[in-house]
Design a protein around this motif. Structure first.
Motif, PDB file in Angstrom:
ATOM      1  N   ARG A  42       0.852  -1.243  -0.183  1.00  0.00           N
ATOM      2  CA  ARG A  42      -0.043  -0.086  -0.046  1.00  0.00           C
ATOM      3  C   ARG A  42       0.902   1.197  -0.164  1.00  0.00           C
ATOM      4  O   ARG A  42       0.551   2.147  -0.704  1.00  0.00           O
ATOM      5  CB  ARG A  42      -0.975  -0.151   1.107  1.00  0.00           C
ATOM      6  N   LYS A 117      -7.682 -10.055  -3.380  1.00  0.00           N
ATOM      7  CA  LYS A 117      -6.913  -8.946  -2.924  1.00  0.00           C
ATOM      8  C   LYS A 117      -5.455  -9.563  -3.198  1.00  0.00           C
ATOM      9  O   LYS A 117      -4.615  -8.794  -3.729  1.00  0.00           O
ATOM     10  CB  LYS A 117      -7.070  -8.703  -1.386  1.00  0.00           C
ATOM     11  N   GLU A 123      -8.757  -4.104  -4.173  1.00  0.00           N
ATOM     12  CA  GLU A 123      -8.901  -3.440  -2.800  1.00  0.00           C
ATOM     13  C   GLU A 123     -10.375  -3.577  -2.256  1.00  0.00           C
ATOM     14  O   GLU A 123     -10.318  -3.969  -0.891  1.00  0.00           O
ATOM     15  CB  GLU A 123      -8.552  -2.152  -2.873  1.00  0.00           C
ATOM     16  N   VAL A 124     -11.208  -3.742  -3.054  1.00  0.00           N
ATOM     17  CA  VAL A 124     -12.617  -3.905  -2.303  1.00  0.00           C
ATOM     18  C   VAL A 124     -12.430  -5.311  -1.692  1.00  0.00           C
ATOM     19  O   VAL A 124     -13.286  -5.559  -0.509  1.00  0.00           O
ATOM     20  CB  VAL A 124     -13.748  -3.497  -3.312  1.00  0.00           C
ATOM     21  N   ASP A 127     -10.557  -5.265   1.522  1.00  0.00           N
ATOM     22  CA  ASP A 127     -11.350  -4.468   2.525  1.00  0.00           C
ATOM     23  C   ASP A 127     -12.237  -5.388   3.220  1.00  0.00           C
ATOM     24  O   ASP A 127     -12.442  -5.175   4.298  1.00  0.00           O
ATOM     25  CB  ASP A 127     -12.021  -3.169   2.065  1.00  0.00           C
ATOM     26  N   GLY A 131     -12.108  -6.821   7.171  1.00  0.00           N
ATOM     27  CA  GLY A 131     -13.046  -5.867   7.850  1.00  0.00           C
ATOM     28  C   GLY A 131     -14.181  -6.703   8.191  1.00  0.00           C
ATOM     29  O   GLY A 131     -13.961  -7.269   9.181  1.00  0.00           O
TER      30      GLY A 131
END
Length: 164
Positions: A42, A117, A123-124, A127, A131
């Motif tokens: 990142r 990922k 990225e979604v 996440d 998450g």
């Protein structure tokens, strides 16, 4: 679908349950290598071979969980599951069915999101994986353990014997 027996799961079902539990806890508790790799990527910082190896362990364990989930699901559909304890309230039976199918969904979706990922840079997916899906998995694990304890200590159904 006929039940396996009135009292327990088959030996392969029990083995898969505990092996998956071990691998899931391994990945939940020791995700540092993957998180470190993700931070480096990142930030655009250099990634070493050791960073990649550490992240790969998390990824490979996740892929193993996905594959074991598929085998476990096939066994569930072919061999069935034991009947719920007779004195279990109907609402608890429904909650158990929902929770078990939610586990199967998470055992498939979480590794797929992680793959999205790690291997494809989505990225979604990343996440979601780290998450809400991770939080939902932890929540289900806590509820699952609490439900087993209620069965053992309050309803005295000795439910734990079915999976041991």
């Amino acid at each position: 679908m006929a039940a396996v027996s009135r009292t327990g799961y088959t030996f392969p079902q029990k083995t898969l349950h505990w092996l998956m539990a071990l691998l899931i806890f391994l990945n939940l508790l020791f995700a540092d290598g993957m998180e470190h790799w993700n931070r480096l990527v990142r930030r655009g910082e250099p990634v070493t071979a050791a960073d990649i190896s550490s992240a790969n362990i998390h990824a490979y364990v996740g892929i193993a969980i996905l594959l074991l989930c598929l085998v476990r699901l096939i066994l569930r559909l072919v061999k069935g599951v034991p009947d719920a304890p007779a004195n279990e309230p109907k609402l608890a039976k429904l909650a158990a069915k929902i929770a078990h199918w939610a586990f199967y969904a998470l055992f498939a979706v979480m590794p797929l999101a992680g793959i999205g990922k790690y291997y494809f840079g989505n990225e979604v997916a990343g996440d979601l994986h780290g998450g809400p899906l991770k939080l939902l998995l932890w929540t289900l694990i806590v509820v699952h353990i609490a439900a087993v304890l209620v069965h053992q200590l309050y309803w005295r159904t000795n439910l734990i014997r079915r999976m041991t």
